[in-house]
Design a protein around this motif. Sequence first.
Motif, PDB file in Angstrom:
ATOM      1  N   ALA A 288      48.319  13.881   8.163  1.00  0.00           N
ATOM      2  CA  ALA A 288      48.093  12.727   8.167  1.00  0.00           C
ATOM      3  C   ALA A 288      48.214  11.786   6.821  1.00  0.00           C
ATOM      4  O   ALA A 288      47.819  10.722   6.764  1.00  0.00           O
ATOM      5  CB  ALA A 288      46.717  12.608   8.711  1.00  0.00           C
ATOM      6  N   CYS A 289      48.461  12.723   5.886  1.00  0.00           N
ATOM      7  CA  CYS A 289      48.521  12.084   4.494  1.00  0.00           C
ATOM      8  C   CYS A 289      50.022  12.139   3.964  1.00  0.00           C
ATOM      9  O   CYS A 289      50.473  11.697   2.901  1.00  0.00           O
ATOM     10  CB  CYS A 289      47.602  12.711   3.412  1.00  0.00           C
ATOM     11  SG  CYS A 289      46.986  11.589   1.986  1.00  0.00           S
ATOM     12  N   GLY A 290      50.899  12.529   4.959  1.00  0.00           N
ATOM     13  CA  GLY A 290      52.260  12.427   4.417  1.00  0.00           C
ATOM     14  C   GLY A 290      52.946  13.458   3.539  1.00  0.00           C
ATOM     15  O   GLY A 290      53.887  13.341   2.880  1.00  0.00           O
ATOM     16  N   HIS A 291      52.053  14.504   3.387  1.00  0.00           N
ATOM     17  CA  HIS A 291      52.252  15.487   2.505  1.00  0.00           C
ATOM     18  C   HIS A 291      53.522  16.297   2.939  1.00  0.00           C
ATOM     19  O   HIS A 291      54.419  16.810   2.084  1.00  0.00           O
ATOM     20  CB  HIS A 291      51.336  16.495   2.178  1.00  0.00           C
ATOM     21  CG  HIS A 291      50.095  16.002   1.603  1.00  0.00           C
ATOM     22  ND1 HIS A 291      49.034  16.480   1.031  1.00  0.00           N
ATOM     23  CD2 HIS A 291      49.781  14.652   1.019  1.00  0.00           C
ATOM     24  CE1 HIS A 291      48.152  15.769   0.349  1.00  0.00           C
ATOM     25  NE2 HIS A 291      48.533  14.468   0.698  1.00  0.00           N
ATOM     26  N   ASP A 292      53.803  16.034   4.127  1.00  0.00           N
ATOM     27  CA  ASP A 292      55.153  16.954   4.698  1.00  0.00           C
ATOM     28  C   ASP A 292      56.442  15.937   4.535  1.00  0.00           C
ATOM     29  O   ASP A 292      57.438  16.557   4.046  1.00  0.00           O
ATOM     30  CB  ASP A 292      55.335  16.864   6.320  1.00  0.00           C
ATOM     31  CG  ASP A 292      54.623  15.545   6.912  1.00  0.00           C
ATOM     32  OD1 ASP A 292      54.324  14.484   6.136  1.00  0.00           O
ATOM     33  OD2 ASP A 292      54.593  15.434   8.055  1.00  0.00           O
TER      34      ASP A 292
ATOM     35  N   ALA B  56      47.595  19.655   4.775  1.00  0.00           N
ATOM     36  CA  ALA B  56      47.504  18.699   5.678  1.00  0.00           C
ATOM     37  C   ALA B  56      45.973  18.578   6.045  1.00  0.00           C
ATOM     38  O   ALA B  56      45.377  19.155   5.203  1.00  0.00           O
ATOM     39  CB  ALA B  56      48.158  19.293   7.138  1.00  0.00           C
ATOM     40  N   LEU B  57      45.529  17.784   6.943  1.00  0.00           N
ATOM     41  CA  LEU B  57      44.033  17.346   7.196  1.00  0.00           C
ATOM     42  C   LEU B  57      43.682  17.836   8.437  1.00  0.00           C
ATOM     43  O   LEU B  57      44.354  17.902   9.542  1.00  0.00           O
ATOM     44  CB  LEU B  57      44.108  15.953   6.979  1.00  0.00           C
ATOM     45  CG  LEU B  57      44.076  15.254   5.500  1.00  0.00           C
ATOM     46  CD1 LEU B  57      44.421  13.662   5.605  1.00  0.00           C
ATOM     47  CD2 LEU B  57      42.694  15.552   4.828  1.00  0.00           C
ATOM     48  N   PRO B  58      42.326  17.985   8.465  1.00  0.00           N
ATOM     49  CA  PRO B  58      41.737  18.143   9.921  1.00  0.00           C
ATOM     50  C   PRO B  58      41.321  16.751  10.642  1.00  0.00           C
ATOM     51  O   PRO B  58      40.448  16.458  10.982  1.00  0.00           O
ATOM     52  CB  PRO B  58      40.154  18.665   9.542  1.00  0.00           C
ATOM     53  CG  PRO B  58      40.117  18.365   8.033  1.00  0.00           C
ATOM     54  CD  PRO B  58      41.457  18.146   7.433  1.00  0.00           C
TER      55      PRO B  58
ATOM     56  N   PRO C 166      46.987   6.403   5.413  1.00  0.00           N
ATOM     57  CA  PRO C 166      46.942   7.742   5.185  1.00  0.00           C
ATOM     58  C   PRO C 166      45.452   8.157   5.651  1.00  0.00           C
ATOM     59  O   PRO C 166      44.464   7.424   5.486  1.00  0.00           O
ATOM     60  CB  PRO C 166      46.987   7.995   3.695  1.00  0.00           C
ATOM     61  CG  PRO C 166      47.779   7.010   3.144  1.00  0.00           C
ATOM     62  CD  PRO C 166      47.418   5.660   4.182  1.00  0.00           C
ATOM     63  N   HIS C 167      45.473   9.303   6.245  1.00  0.00           N
ATOM     64  CA  HIS C 167      44.308   9.868   6.951  1.00  0.00           C
ATOM     65  C   HIS C 167      43.869   9.396   8.126  1.00  0.00           C
ATOM     66  O   HIS C 167      43.132   9.652   8.870  1.00  0.00           O
ATOM     67  CB  HIS C 167      42.937   9.830   6.020  1.00  0.00           C
ATOM     68  CG  HIS C 167      43.130  10.736   4.773  1.00  0.00           C
ATOM     69  ND1 HIS C 167      41.959  11.094   3.999  1.00  0.00           N
ATOM     70  CD2 HIS C 167      44.126  11.021   3.974  1.00  0.00           C
ATOM     71  CE1 HIS C 167      42.464  11.804   2.912  1.00  0.00           C
ATOM     72  NE2 HIS C 167      43.725  11.681   2.868  1.00  0.00           N
ATOM     73  N   SER C 168      44.837   8.455   8.774  1.00  0.00           N
ATOM     74  CA  SER C 168      44.705   8.070  10.072  1.00  0.00           C
ATOM     75  C   SER C 168      45.521   9.070  11.098  1.00  0.00           C
ATOM     76  O   SER C 168      46.331   9.307  10.550  1.00  0.00           O
ATOM     77  CB  SER C 168      45.005   6.479  10.207  1.00  0.00           C
ATOM     78  OG  SER C 168      45.559   6.202  11.563  1.00  0.00           O
TER      79      SER C 168
ATOM     80  N   ALA D 292      46.395  22.761  -1.456  1.00  0.00           N
ATOM     81  CA  ALA D 292      45.251  22.244  -1.598  1.00  0.00           C
ATOM     82  C   ALA D 292      44.883  21.021  -2.537  1.00  0.00           C
ATOM     83  O   ALA D 292      44.027  20.872  -3.229  1.00  0.00           O
ATOM     84  CB  ALA D 292      44.303  23.524  -2.474  1.00  0.00           C
ATOM     85  N   GLU D 293      45.787  19.849  -1.996  1.00  0.00           N
ATOM     86  CA  GLU D 293      45.559  18.764  -2.855  1.00  0.00           C
ATOM     87  C   GLU D 293      44.324  18.078  -2.111  1.00  0.00           C
ATOM     88  O   GLU D 293      43.374  17.376  -2.950  1.00  0.00           O
ATOM     89  CB  GLU D 293      46.476  17.647  -2.789  1.00  0.00           C
ATOM     90  CG  GLU D 293      46.471  16.543  -3.624  1.00  0.00           C
ATOM     91  CD  GLU D 293      45.865  15.401  -2.881  1.00  0.00           C
ATOM     92  OE1 GLU D 293      44.652  14.702  -3.644  1.00  0.00           O
ATOM     93  OE2 GLU D 293      45.548  15.319  -1.699  1.00  0.00           O
ATOM     94  N   GLU D 294      44.230  18.041  -0.809  1.00  0.00           N
ATOM     95  CA  GLU D 294      42.818  17.148  -0.105  1.00  0.00           C
ATOM     96  C   GLU D 294      41.664  17.789  -0.589  1.00  0.00           C
ATOM     97  O   GLU D 294      40.828  17.090  -0.656  1.00  0.00           O
ATOM     98  CB  GLU D 294      43.400  17.236   1.510  1.00  0.00           C
ATOM     99  CG  GLU D 294      44.633  16.705   1.951  1.00  0.00           C
ATOM    100  CD  GLU D 294      44.406  15.291   1.728  1.00  0.00           C
ATOM    101  OE1 GLU D 294      43.503  14.507   1.284  1.00  0.00           O
ATOM    102  OE2 GLU D 294      45.502  14.612   2.206  1.00  0.00           O
ATOM    103  N   THR D 295      41.363  18.923  -1.016  1.00  0.00           N
ATOM    104  CA  THR D 295      40.262  19.421  -1.471  1.00  0.00           C
ATOM    105  C   THR D 295      40.257  19.294  -3.054  1.00  0.00           C
ATOM    106  O   THR D 295      39.195  19.652  -3.443  1.00  0.00           O
ATOM    107  CB  THR D 295      40.147  20.947  -1.109  1.00  0.00           C
ATOM    108  OG1 THR D 295      41.321  21.740  -1.574  1.00  0.00           O
ATOM    109  CG2 THR D 295      39.899  21.127   0.296  1.00  0.00           C
TER     110      THR D 295
END
Length: 440
Positions: A123-127, A97-99, A403-405, A158-161
């Motif tokens: 916020a990126c739908g990874h769930d 997930a994202l901060p 995504p990311h919103s 750790a996809e977002e990183t």
Amino acid sequence: MNDAAVTTPSTPSGLKARARRVLAQLDSVLPDVDALYGDLHEHPELSGQEARTAAQVARRLEAEGYEVTRNVGGHGVVGLLRNGDGPTVLLRGDMDALPVEEKTGLSYASRVRTEAGEPVMHACGHDVHTACLVGTAAVLARSRDAWRGTVMVVGQPAEETLTGAKAMLDAGLYARFGTPDAVLGQHTAPLPVGTFMHRDGVAMMGATQVRVRLFGRGAHGAQPELSVDPVVLGASVVLRLQTIVSRELSPLEAAVVTVGHFQAGSRANVIPDEALLEVTVRTEDDGVRSRVLAAIERIAKGEAAAAGAPKPPLVEVLNQGPVNRNDPALMGRVRDAHAEWFGREALVPGVLGTASEDFPYFARGPEHPVPTAYWFVGITPRKTWDAARGATPMEKVAHVPGPHSGFYAPDRAGSLRMGCESLTVAALACLHGGGGPGDH
Ligand SMILES: [Zn+2]
Ligand SMILES: [Zn+2]
């Protein structure tokens, strides 16, 4: 198995019949997929901290009869289901997930904060990706007479990183579990639920994050003559970086250079010693990326020299995600399968996004490239979509949460069903038929 196993066409009617047999299990699987999704959405975990999520994925795969290995490259989970001779198909879902602070107002919205008080949200739908990965794994496990081959389920951290896929490969993913014949991945998109987007060739740009440390000489804010002001130096670098895309690249070479982080000093009357810039670079081509990175370094050094800096800047690459390039044959196969299952009208013409992914690391086989296909699954509720301003889909996309919103809110039931169906149908398009009724 060799690549030919994947590229041998199955008759379209054979595929549809097999998909019907396998997806007959979906109604019995969806309640658990929904429960998992709700739980993950309420309990998001940041990149590298996906312990709880990974445990849930691993437990469910084991319950369906997968051979499960935990902690592959961090919290990565690998589940193998060997079901006779046939290709090995890797299904990938990312789990982090994202901060971002959730603002959807949903009853199952995340209220999670880190110990440092940072909000956390899917916020990126990874769930959605993770729940649909588990759902697909379950329907395939419950219909083993309808297909042959090996399914390799990968829950990736750790996809977002842009670090998790590489960490799993570096931990010996292919050496330990076998090199797949095809790798499939999907991502949510702010298109209407029930639609899908595929793109030939480049699906997403490559991303490189660069940090530039600029050194100056601090002084009293009232005595600039005693300083080499790194704030002014940094400002010059920021402006000059804008000329890379506008003046150094051809208009036909797509690229983005954004300075998303510029930090220097702490108060008005002190000239600091240093300034820090963080830059994200997006390109469609590795050669263009090399030129852009070289230009960033040249400009930082040149501006530092022009300012009389006491030492040259430090320019370092923080992380990078390669260009996400679809294998044409595999992508065509997946698109045809989706067209057959969902109908041609469900497919939206593909556009190149400037977002990036670490998914393309899965294309790096030990001996030769592994074919990958990556597509987008619409998740926007129909009501939200219909109410959005704009005449064309691309105009509407700009007016619905993406995504990311903090407002990104997938249509829960529709997204989960469509995500499970799209991944299952794509997997079946790569696996062999089981030889039972409905096969050819
Ligand atoms: Zn993301
Ligand atoms: Zn994502």
